[in-house]
Design an enzyme around this catalytic site. Structure first.
Site, PDB file in Angstrom:
ATOM      1  N   HIS A   1      -3.997  -1.948   0.540  1.00 44.63           N
ATOM      2  CA  HIS A   1      -3.362  -2.872  -0.398  1.00 44.63           C
ATOM      3  C   HIS A   1      -3.453  -2.345  -1.829  1.00 44.63           C
ATOM      4  CE1 HIS A   1      -3.671  -5.790   2.935  1.00 44.63           C
ATOM      5  NE2 HIS A   1      -2.672  -6.401   2.326  1.00 44.63           N
TER       6      HIS A   1
ATOM      7  N   LYS B   1      -6.056  -6.376  -5.408  1.00 46.21           N
ATOM      8  CA  LYS B   1      -6.470  -7.313  -4.345  1.00 46.21           C
ATOM      9  C   LYS B   1      -7.974  -7.552  -4.380  1.00 46.21           C
ATOM     10  CE  LYS B   1      -5.809  -8.423   0.533  1.00 46.21           C
ATOM     11  NZ  LYS B   1      -5.334  -9.772   0.182  1.00 46.21           N
TER      12      LYS B   1
END
Length: 248
Positions: free
Chosen positions: A140, A144
């Site tokens: 990600h 995040k």
């Protein structure tokens, strides 16, 4: 049960990356939003009860710390709740479960229709290949906050359910040392602006199988959230999943 054909939709976390896209996808159905800073010109409030009173359903893509307060406010006002916030502790999850006794709640770690079907396949593979080593890799963007991702944990839970075990008993996030038999391993990478990548790899001595999902545009999650909201509004109280919303 009286379904609502054109529900009034609110967005909790409306100023965030996904919340902004959800608002765009909602269009004229959008009645307002919830954020840390109020904006009367956009019907954005800081009070979840105020938002819920003007909505049939709220899409919640805010922060795990806000979940207990949202659960209480939405349950009290009778507003349906589509919850996509991940990283919940047990207290927050208990609040979600309690709210589902009074209102319809659809909880999903990922709103992608394709990823929802991925979970079904993961469950089948877990059941059919119980002795294969299971590893989950997720990648990600650098902003995040939680790791492993909520989606990675959902994949691991699906594999564990297929094998008839509890994920917390077999999950392995510390990959140092000899790999225990039956473990479900997790690895997380963070960097750049990657929307989301998930791989489930099942390995034996003589073969392996990999399921992969790549999100190329965050808008896929917004569209899935809107699909869930329109499906949920007007349904009986209970805890639902994206798989329920995709059933014919």
């Amino acid at each position: 049960m009286t379904l609502i054909s054109a529900p009034r939709i609110g967005i909790a976390g409306i100023t965030g990356r996904l919340g902004t896209l959800c608002a765009e996808e909602a269009g004229t159905a959008l009645t307002g939003g919830l954020s840390r800073t109020a904006d009367a010109s956009r019907n954005i409030t800081t009070d979840p009860a105020t938002l819920a009173k003007n909505c049939d359903v709220v899409i919640d893509v805010s922060h795990a710390t806000t979940v207990p307060a949202h659960a209480a406010a939405f349950a009290q006002t009778g507003c349906a709740w589509v919850l996509g916030t991940t990283g919940l502790d047990q207290g927050a999850q208990d609040a979600v479960n309690a709210a589902a006794q009074h209102i319809p709640v659809l909880q999903a770690a990922n709103f992608s229709p394709a990823l929802t079907l991925f979970l079904e396949l993961a469950r089948q593979l877990g059941a059919g290949l119980p002795d294969y080593d299971a590893e989950i890799l997720e990648v990600h963007h650098r902003q995040k906050l939680d790791a492993p991702s909520g989606t990675a944990l959902a994949i691991g839970k699906a594999v564990a359910e297929g094998r008839g075990v509890a994920l917390e008993d077999v999950a392995r996030t510390d990959q140092n040392g000899l790999r225990p038999n039956g473990a479900i391993g997790f690895a997380s990478l963070r960097g750049g602006q990657i929307v989301g990548e998930h791989d489930l790899v099942l390995m034996a001595a003589d073969e392996q199988i990999t399921l992969s999902h790549r999100a190329l545009d965050r808008r896929v999650f917004a569209r899935g959230a809107l699909l869930a909201a329109k499906w949920l509004a007007g349904r009986p109280a209970g805890l639902y999943t994206m798989a329920d919303a995709l059933k014919p």
